[in-house]
Write a protein that holds these residues in place. Sequence first.
Motif, PDB file in Angstrom:
ATOM      1  N   VAL A  62      14.156 -15.814 -10.808  1.00  0.00           N
ATOM      2  CA  VAL A  62      13.165 -16.231 -11.809  1.00  0.00           C
ATOM      3  C   VAL A  62      13.114 -15.237 -12.969  1.00  0.00           C
ATOM      4  O   VAL A  62      13.373 -14.050 -12.801  1.00  0.00           O
ATOM      5  N   LYS A  63      12.750 -15.753 -14.126  1.00  0.00           N
ATOM      6  CA  LYS A  63      12.774 -14.928 -15.340  1.00  0.00           C
ATOM      7  C   LYS A  63      11.367 -14.448 -15.738  1.00  0.00           C
ATOM      8  O   LYS A  63      11.203 -13.806 -16.765  1.00  0.00           O
ATOM      9  N   THR A  64      10.373 -14.806 -14.957  1.00  0.00           N
ATOM     10  CA  THR A  64       8.993 -14.400 -15.277  1.00  0.00           C
ATOM     11  C   THR A  64       8.731 -12.961 -14.827  1.00  0.00           C
ATOM     12  O   THR A  64       9.484 -12.409 -14.021  1.00  0.00           O
ATOM     13  N   ASP A  65       7.623 -12.373 -15.287  1.00  0.00           N
ATOM     14  CA  ASP A  65       7.229 -11.036 -14.798  1.00  0.00           C
ATOM     15  C   ASP A  65       6.778 -11.127 -13.353  1.00  0.00           C
ATOM     16  O   ASP A  65       6.983 -10.211 -12.565  1.00  0.00           O
ATOM     17  N   LEU A  66       6.121 -12.230 -13.029  1.00  0.00           N
ATOM     18  CA  LEU A  66       5.607 -12.406 -11.670  1.00  0.00           C
ATOM     19  C   LEU A  66       5.471 -13.888 -11.362  1.00  0.00           C
ATOM     20  O   LEU A  66       4.879 -14.633 -12.140  1.00  0.00           O
ATOM     21  N   SER A  67       6.036 -14.311 -10.243  1.00  0.00           N
ATOM     22  CA  SER A  67       5.834 -15.683  -9.776  1.00  0.00           C
ATOM     23  C   SER A  67       5.398 -15.611  -8.319  1.00  0.00           C
ATOM     24  O   SER A  67       5.971 -14.862  -7.528  1.00  0.00           O
ATOM     25  N   VAL A  68       4.371 -16.387  -7.985  1.00  0.00           N
ATOM     26  CA  VAL A  68       3.849 -16.355  -6.620  1.00  0.00           C
ATOM     27  C   VAL A  68       3.836 -17.774  -6.062  1.00  0.00           C
ATOM     28  O   VAL A  68       3.473 -18.725  -6.753  1.00  0.00           O
ATOM     29  N   SER A  69       4.255 -17.893  -4.802  1.00  0.00           N
ATOM     30  CA  SER A  69       4.254 -19.188  -4.111  1.00  0.00           C
ATOM     31  C   SER A  69       3.219 -19.122  -2.984  1.00  0.00           C
ATOM     32  O   SER A  69       3.357 -18.329  -2.052  1.00  0.00           O
ATOM     33  N   TYR A  70       2.177 -19.926  -3.091  1.00  0.00           N
ATOM     34  CA  TYR A  70       1.087 -19.891  -2.106  1.00  0.00           C
ATOM     35  C   TYR A  70       1.208 -21.049  -1.121  1.00  0.00           C
ATOM     36  O   TYR A  70       1.651 -22.135  -1.484  1.00  0.00           O
ATOM     37  N   VAL A  71       0.740 -20.802   0.098  1.00  0.00           N
ATOM     38  CA  VAL A  71       0.592 -21.891   1.060  1.00  0.00           C
ATOM     39  C   VAL A  71      -0.890 -21.963   1.415  1.00  0.00           C
ATOM     40  O   VAL A  71      -1.426 -21.061   2.055  1.00  0.00           O
ATOM     41  N   ASP A  72      -1.549 -22.981   0.921  1.00  0.00           N
ATOM     42  CA  ASP A  72      -2.999 -23.081   1.136  1.00  0.00           C
ATOM     43  C   ASP A  72      -3.481 -24.513   1.359  1.00  0.00           C
ATOM     44  O   ASP A  72      -4.597 -24.721   1.804  1.00  0.00           O
ATOM     45  N   HIS A  73      -2.643 -25.503   1.061  1.00  0.00           N
ATOM     46  CA  HIS A  73      -3.092 -26.900   1.182  1.00  0.00           C
ATOM     47  C   HIS A  73      -2.730 -27.493   2.553  1.00  0.00           C
ATOM     48  O   HIS A  73      -3.580 -27.953   3.282  1.00  0.00           O
ATOM     49  N   ASN A  74      -1.418 -27.487   2.852  1.00  0.00           N
ATOM     50  CA  ASN A  74      -0.920 -28.182   4.055  1.00  0.00           C
ATOM     51  C   ASN A  74      -0.806 -27.224   5.224  1.00  0.00           C
ATOM     52  O   ASN A  74       0.286 -26.814   5.600  1.00  0.00           O
ATOM     53  N   THR A  75      -1.922 -26.878   5.819  1.00  0.00           N
ATOM     54  CA  THR A  75      -1.844 -25.879   6.885  1.00  0.00           C
ATOM     55  C   THR A  75      -2.234 -26.450   8.248  1.00  0.00           C
ATOM     56  O   THR A  75      -2.308 -25.708   9.213  1.00  0.00           O
ATOM     57  N   LEU A  76      -2.452 -27.768   8.316  1.00  0.00           N
ATOM     58  CA  LEU A  76      -2.882 -28.325   9.615  1.00  0.00           C
ATOM     59  C   LEU A  76      -1.748 -28.362  10.636  1.00  0.00           C
ATOM     60  O   LEU A  76      -1.970 -28.274  11.820  1.00  0.00           O
ATOM     61  N   GLN A  77      -0.529 -28.547  10.158  1.00  0.00           N
ATOM     62  CA  GLN A  77       0.656 -28.547  11.030  1.00  0.00           C
ATOM     63  C   GLN A  77       0.533 -29.517  12.198  1.00  0.00           C
ATOM     64  O   GLN A  77       0.772 -29.167  13.355  1.00  0.00           O
ATOM     65  N   ASN A  78       0.189 -30.738  11.840  1.00  0.00           N
ATOM     66  CA  ASN A  78       0.049 -31.800  12.822  1.00  0.00           C
ATOM     67  C   ASN A  78       1.418 -32.480  12.959  1.00  0.00           C
ATOM     68  O   ASN A  78       1.592 -33.614  12.576  1.00  0.00           O
ATOM     69  N   GLY A  79       2.402 -31.759  13.467  1.00  0.00           N
ATOM     70  CA  GLY A  79       3.802 -32.209  13.444  1.00  0.00           C
ATOM     71  C   GLY A  79       4.615 -31.138  12.724  1.00  0.00           C
ATOM     72  O   GLY A  79       4.047 -30.194  12.171  1.00  0.00           O
ATOM     73  N   PHE A  80       5.915 -31.338  12.687  1.00  0.00           N
ATOM     74  CA  PHE A  80       6.798 -30.290  12.156  1.00  0.00           C
ATOM     75  C   PHE A  80       6.805 -30.204  10.621  1.00  0.00           C
ATOM     76  O   PHE A  80       7.234 -29.213  10.046  1.00  0.00           O
ATOM     77  N   GLU A  81       6.312 -31.258   9.934  1.00  0.00           N
ATOM     78  CA  GLU A  81       6.553 -31.378   8.494  1.00  0.00           C
ATOM     79  C   GLU A  81       6.009 -30.196   7.690  1.00  0.00           C
ATOM     80  O   GLU A  81       6.734 -29.595   6.893  1.00  0.00           O
TER      81      GLU A  81
END
Length: 640
Positions: A62-81
């Motif tokens: 990436v060419k940005t100074d900072l890029s962050v990838s968050y995991v906050d929406h799909n956390t139920l893990q009701n299956g492998f997806e």
Amino acid sequence: MLTKGKTSLNLVEKILLSHLKENVNEIDGQQEIHIKIDNTLTQDATGTMAYLELMSMGIDKVKTDLSVSYVDHNTLQNGFENADDHVFLQTVASKYGIVYSKPGNGICHQLQLERFTRPGVTLLGSDSHTPTSGALGAIAIGAGGLDVALAMAGKPFKLVNPEIYLIRLSGSLKHGVTSKDIILHLLKLLSVKGGVNKIFEYGGEGVKTLSVCERATICNMGAELGLTTSVFPSDEKTKQFLIRQGREQDFKELSSDEGATYDKVIDVDLSSLQPLVACPSQPDNVKEVSSLKDIKVNQVCIGSCTNSSYEDMVAVASILKGHKIKDDVSLTINPGSKQVLQMMIQNGLLYDIVQSGARILECTCGPCIGMGQSPSSNAVTLRSFNRNFLGRSGTKSASIYLASPVVCAASAIKGYIVGVEESIALDAFPIPSSYLIDDSAFIKPKFDDNVIMGPNIMPLGRFEPIERVETAPVILKLEDNISTDHIMPAGAKILPFRSNIEKLSSFCFYPVDENFKQRAKEYEKSIIVAGNNYGQGSSREHAAICPRYLGVKVVLAKSFARIHRQNLLNFGILPLQINDEIYDSISQGDVISVDSSAITSSSNSFPVTIKVNDKTFVIQTSLIEEEKEMIIKGSLLNTL
Ligand code: MIC
Ligand code: SF4
């Protein structure tokens, strides 16, 4: 609007001008500006698509100074997806030089505010509430995943040259009135489409009375006004916040110049405000709490990127301390981040909250996006969140009310919607001078090549261009303010398929018409007609990709929400603005014809002919060069 040659600049102009790409002289009178993006953020529900798009761009880092990838929406893990998505996101982040925030670390906007945003930066996020970081004096904008992927690849972000409003605050808030009521007041005043292509800069003496967390609530819900973004000056309160976060070195004072001008000024006297509630099912359906008589609540949910800071939790714990919630009420609490939760444990808040009967959930979006905690049939659910669109809780028959965390906590105890009594202090727990810092759930990139893609992650297909003359049935005729939650709903059953368009498209327009996919397949191609502010709400590009996948070629609407219009163009659907007469002439099921052959002319303004039964309308349409190219080639990706 940004214009050159001014001597006194407002704060928005200062930041935008310092990030303006290419020839500054060209901005005068131009509709579009291009800005350099310093930081990006994605969340998992939009991120998988954004990173698939980034991978197709052929860059190695990436060419940005900072890029962050968050995991906050799909956390139920009701299956492998969902878990497969997490592995994909972590490995793709590592390869491209992106910081990965693990599930449980917190909600993207709260974390970005706590740990990363610096005054004066530009931030682009694949989530409509990215403007939350405006509380720290940044220009933070929400966009579709593809636009964010392009920013990571080093491309400037293009936006309509916005009108800049000063929201001048005076006085201070009374007991039991919070910053949530300031933004609800503005929603009542201006409506959910009142902010389209505008930026709000907050100023006036009242600003000094608001903490960074209170400012964040206001900037966050500016998204519900349709604003491009909102911004506060960077001042003593900003400095105190950054010191608490151990980030004093990130502080820089920022304010407008003496004599700066604005397109409009709106005055708000904070001392005149009352506790407010947004009633079902639009965030601008705002009423005073005192005017609502005996609204019984079944569920109360506190949290979300709007109101989940440590300060919010202090106010909530102060109210719940020593009380029990009503037997027939379910109260859930999602702290905004691991930092907030750890401090709640350390300082005893959690004890008082749990003893009251509240249920503690993960530091994630949770019920806000229907990820669990769907209320019972016909229930009333009162939430400290930002959206109350039909079906968003996961229960279509439930009524969603939005209010401040203190109204939520007081109502959970009483069992109906009420404000906080004068006698209850809101600061039973002091705010410490330094916050607990633990960055261990932010994983730094290792630049290794092994990106792991499980079976639920499907590469995005190519989109063929639409025909220059499209003749097709109107599959839906919709009213005003259709949100992306109507077009492409979320929730625990649907979100796991965000990386799998074939499966996801089965739920397209589900809250409006359960047979939409079947009809779309029968029609093969179709046209949508809508009222004002079509596509308000979230930044999810799936609300363009899925209709396109199901054969929607053109959307005729009285007006469009900013992010969604761009998403439609990015995926090759032609968005056309129509007047009342055309809208009134069309009925659902009519076969109409849209002739956009003139798009290939050299002019940015060209006629489009619409034939409805025996009537012919000609509308003048404006698209810039690149937008025309996306339609002519079938999608933005096809043009790259
Ligand atoms: C939302 O609040 O609707 C979301 C989920 O955060 C969205 C993004 C998405 O659809 O994934 C948003 O606001 O942009
Ligand atoms: Fe998450 Fe809700 Fe905020 Fe969207 S609005 S980012 S779902 S907490």
